[in-house]
Structures are given as structure tokens and as C-alpha cells.
Write a protein that holds these residues in place. Sequence first.
Motif, short mmCIF file in Angstrom:
data_model
loop_
_atom_site.label_atom_id
_atom_site.label_comp_id
_atom_site.label_asym_id
_atom_site.label_seq_id
_atom_site.Cartn_x
_atom_site.Cartn_y
_atom_site.Cartn_z
N ASP A 221 0.86 -1.17 0.00
CA ASP A 221 0.00 0.00 0.00
C ASP A 221 0.91 1.23 0.00
O ASP A 221 1.53 1.57 1.01
CB ASP A 221 -0.89 -0.03 1.24
CG ASP A 221 -1.82 1.17 1.33
OD1 ASP A 221 -1.66 2.11 0.52
OD2 ASP A 221 -2.70 1.17 2.20
N SER A 251 -3.59 1.30 -7.24
CA SER A 251 -3.36 -0.13 -7.06
C SER A 251 -2.19 -0.36 -6.11
O SER A 251 -1.32 0.51 -5.96
CB SER A 251 -3.05 -0.79 -8.40
OG SER A 251 -4.09 -0.59 -9.33
N GLN A 291 -2.95 6.89 -10.38
CA GLN A 291 -2.85 5.66 -11.17
C GLN A 291 -2.35 6.04 -12.55
O GLN A 291 -2.89 6.95 -13.19
CB GLN A 291 -4.21 4.97 -11.26
CG GLN A 291 -4.17 3.57 -11.84
CD GLN A 291 -3.53 2.56 -10.89
OE1 GLN A 291 -3.70 2.66 -9.68
NE2 GLN A 291 -2.80 1.60 -11.44
N PRO A 294 -2.95 0.72 -16.15
CA PRO A 294 -3.15 -0.48 -15.33
C PRO A 294 -1.87 -1.04 -14.71
O PRO A 294 -1.93 -1.76 -13.72
CB PRO A 294 -3.76 -1.49 -16.31
CG PRO A 294 -3.29 -1.03 -17.66
CD PRO A 294 -3.20 0.46 -17.59
N THR A 366 2.76 -1.76 -10.64
CA THR A 366 1.68 -2.28 -9.82
C THR A 366 1.91 -3.77 -9.59
O THR A 366 2.57 -4.46 -10.38
CB THR A 366 0.31 -2.07 -10.48
OG1 THR A 366 0.32 -2.68 -11.78
CG2 THR A 366 0.01 -0.59 -10.62
N HIS A 368 0.58 -7.66 -9.09
CA HIS A 368 -0.51 -8.54 -9.52
C HIS A 368 -1.08 -9.23 -8.30
O HIS A 368 -0.34 -9.69 -7.42
CB HIS A 368 -0.01 -9.57 -10.53
CG HIS A 368 0.53 -8.94 -11.77
ND1 HIS A 368 -0.28 -8.31 -12.69
CD2 HIS A 368 1.80 -8.81 -12.24
CE1 HIS A 368 0.46 -7.84 -13.68
NE2 HIS A 368 1.72 -8.12 -13.43
N ASP A 370 -4.25 -9.34 -5.13
CA ASP A 370 -4.83 -8.44 -4.14
C ASP A 370 -3.89 -8.24 -2.98
O ASP A 370 -3.06 -9.09 -2.67
CB ASP A 370 -6.16 -9.01 -3.62
CG ASP A 370 -7.20 -9.12 -4.75
OD1 ASP A 370 -7.13 -8.29 -5.68
OD2 ASP A 370 -8.04 -10.04 -4.69
#
Length: 515
Positions: A221, A251, A291, A294, A366, A368, A370
Motif C-alpha cells: 500500500d 493499485s 494511477q 493499469p 503495480t 498482480h 490483491d
Amino acid sequence: MPTPLHLLLIEDFEDDALMVLRELRRSGYDVTHKRVETAEALASALDSGPWDAIIADYALPRFDALAAFSLVQQRGLDVPFLIVSGQIGEDTAVAAMRAGVHDFLLKDRLSRLGPAVARELREAALRAERRKMQEQLLLSDRLASLGLLAASVAHEINNPLASLMANLDFVLNPEAGSATVSADQEQALRDCMLCSERIREIVRDIKIFSRPDEKQRGPLDVHRVLDSSLRMAWNHIFHRARIVKDYTAVSPVLGSEAPLGQVFLNLLVNAADAIPDGDSTTHEIRVVTRQDGPSHVRVEIHDTGRGIPPELRERIFEPFFTTKPVGVGTGLGLAICRRTLNEMGGEISVESEVGRGTVFHLRLQTAHGDMEKPEKPAPGKVLKQRLLILDDETVVGRALQRLLQAHCEVLVLSHGREALALLTSGRRFDAILCDLMMPEMSGPRFYEELSRLAPEQARRVIFMTGGAFTEQSRAFLATTGMPCIDKPVEFQRLRSLLAAMPPLTGDEDATTKTA
């Protein structure tokens, strides 16, 4: 194929300059060059570099080679510097070499120029490699010292803090059956709990430095890491600028918390250093997250400081280059930031305007998958009834006992051998909460002995740590995958781990009933 050579030539006669260039080209160099004659022109050329080599006439009408070499040294540049002169005495040549000039040649013997330049370019490359190794050693030493200090401080604070917070939780928890307190007393206790939680956050921030060699990368985070770095830098910033956080939903990023936190902290401290002291109402440091498609997250750190001149914007990332006064900083910070981000697959760049401020742009990959979600107790499960707490800090054990005894039958011990003797005698527990670092018998050693004597009980161990890790304990946790929770204990996390423990089987529990 000719070797490219970006040459700075300090020469007042065009014919002599052409002679030097002709000899270099004859030696196999594809030369691009700039010719200067004055100190002012040299300073401007140095700022517009970089240069592969500098060749200077010894004497010019308003300037000489030793003064030119002094300017190069003042800028911390390690560029091959050769003097080419007409006639000069031996004493002068020796003095120039002692000053650090790399070679001295006569204009009527220029056949030696090509080999001399080639040799000095090789030597400069070797020196650059040695500086890189020195940078890595300095970084390793600095981070190792910080890590040792941070781990020690965290451990020494977390143990008493764990007892303090558990006792406060016990007094404030109506389910614990504690004595009723007045409204004022309850408010005082809740204020104490808030202060304790602030101390816990500070210690967590300090622990950023306790894992300097951490290479494991995972989802992070970015806002949590930024907030930790901002808290660490607060005392350096608050009397210079106000902090503005312009966060948006982003993300998780791929990286390691400790190195990324150090990057943010370094940039924040640099931003503060660029702002004059004592005028916090007119200056700001703005931290922006966005962001960026992606696959990337962008982090920007803006300041309203003095800015960076255009000629220095790329050089600030060079190891040992610094614009700070002598004795302030090593010139390693931004070089380390760039290397750290490159290792994480990220990038860093800078925009600046003199007198208006600077923006550092960070582009992070980012992750991959969660982010790890907090564990929740399984529906319908309750805390197990028998719990063994093993901790050499008796105040910690007693505080945990008070807090858990409403739901558990809790036994507290402070010595590993005493616990092993009890378990060998047949006593069984639904879970064993064990400190990782204990002086007489460490947590990993206790676990190894328990695995040999009662392997079914070893599977029920949950470790606790105040923040101090040895390499062996770190490797142990990584190899075994045993759960480990930080002190002060987060009771939601502890309850989740206890609820996940399978109930004792009849065979396991039989020894308890007959003991």
C-alpha cells in the motif's frame, strides 16, 4: 571503427587546437569538441558536460592549466585532464602532476597523445567502478547500522508497550470484568490508549530501517509507506513547509517496504532542505499519488524550494555529487534512490525551475494480485480454552493473561525449559503464544525441541516479536512459515489465529485429562 571522444579543449591558438585534434583522429578517435579560452567559458562548458577528457594548454593570456584543473576539482569531476604545452620546465611539470593532473605532454612530441588519452580513459573507468563499489559499501554500512539501532530501539520499546496496551485494554474492556471506573478516569485511560497507539505507529515507522537488506517483494500500500515516511520526516519539515497530501485510489505497488520507505524519506528530507527555515506558511511539500494506467502508479513529491539549475538536473543522480555544503551529506542519497527504484522495476525523474521549486516523479510497477486482507475469525468459532504464554518479559505475559482469561484458561511461563518440561509431562494446549527472542532459549530453539518431543503441539505455536530479528530467526520464520505477530499485539489478529487452530483431538487431549 573510430572511438567516440567528447573533448573539452582549453586552447587560445586555433592552429594548436587543430594539431591536437588531428593527432587524436590519427590515433583512432572520432572527436567532437568544444574549445574555450577563459575561466568563465570553462565553467559554462563544465556545467554543460559530461566530457570524456579535457586537454589544456599550460599558459593562456588570462588563464592557465592549473587554474583550469582547480575548477574541475571544485566540481568534483573525475575527468582525464592532460596538459599539452610548448616549452615548460621540469619543475613546473612535476608540480602539475603532484597537483593531480593526469599527464603532461609537449606539443612537439604529440605522438604520445593518443596512447596517453587511451590509458587515462581506462584509468577513469576503473576509478568509476571503485567509486561504485565504495558507494555500495557505504550504503551497506550505513543501513546495517541504522537497522541494528532501529531493531534494538523497537524491541526495547515494544515489550513494555505491549504490557501497557494490554493492561489498558483489560481495564477498558467491560467483558474482562474489571472494576468500574468513573467517567473522568475512563476518559484518562482512553487518552492513554490513544497515546500508546501513537507510540506504536512511531515504532513501526522506525522499523522501516530494521530490514535494510530485505529483498522480498510483494504488494504494498503506497499510501501506508508514504505516511510512515512523512511521520519520520515531520520534525525536519514542519518549520519549513506545510505538508499537503493529494492521494487518489491507486493499485498496490510491487516492492519492498523498507527500501521504498527509505526512498520516500530521502526525497522528503531533500525537499525540506531546499526550503529556507522558518517560513512554513508560504512553502509547501505536496505528495501526489495517481494511477498511471493499469501497470503503474505515479508518485510525485513537489516542493516550493530554490530549485535545481538546468545543468545540474541529471548530475544530481551521480554518486557523490551534492549541491549541499561540504560536510553536509555524502552525495549518495539520490543515486541510491535511483538504484533502489530500478531494482524494483521503477523509475525516477525530476523537473525543476530555479526559484520556484522541484518535482520528483516516481513511476512504480503495480503488483498482480490483491493486497493481503486482515484475517477475520471464522463464523461461529470462539477462542480456544487452553492457552500457554511463553515470554521472558513477565509483565507482558501477565498483561496478556488478564486480557484473555475471560475467554481462555491461560498459563504464563517465562522460561523455555520450564515449558518443555510441562509439555513433556503431558499437558496440552490449544495454542502456545511464544516470544521469538528470549535470552535463555530462543523461540526457534523452543520450537525445534518441541517438534522433537511433542510435534502435534509444535504445530500450535504462534510467535510474538518486539521487533528484534537475528538472521537465524528471520530464516527460521521464512523456512517454517510459522505465524508471527508483532508486539504490541493486535488482538483482532491474535483472535483470528486462535480461531483458526483446529480443536484438540481425543488422542491429543487424553494426556491432559490424566495429567
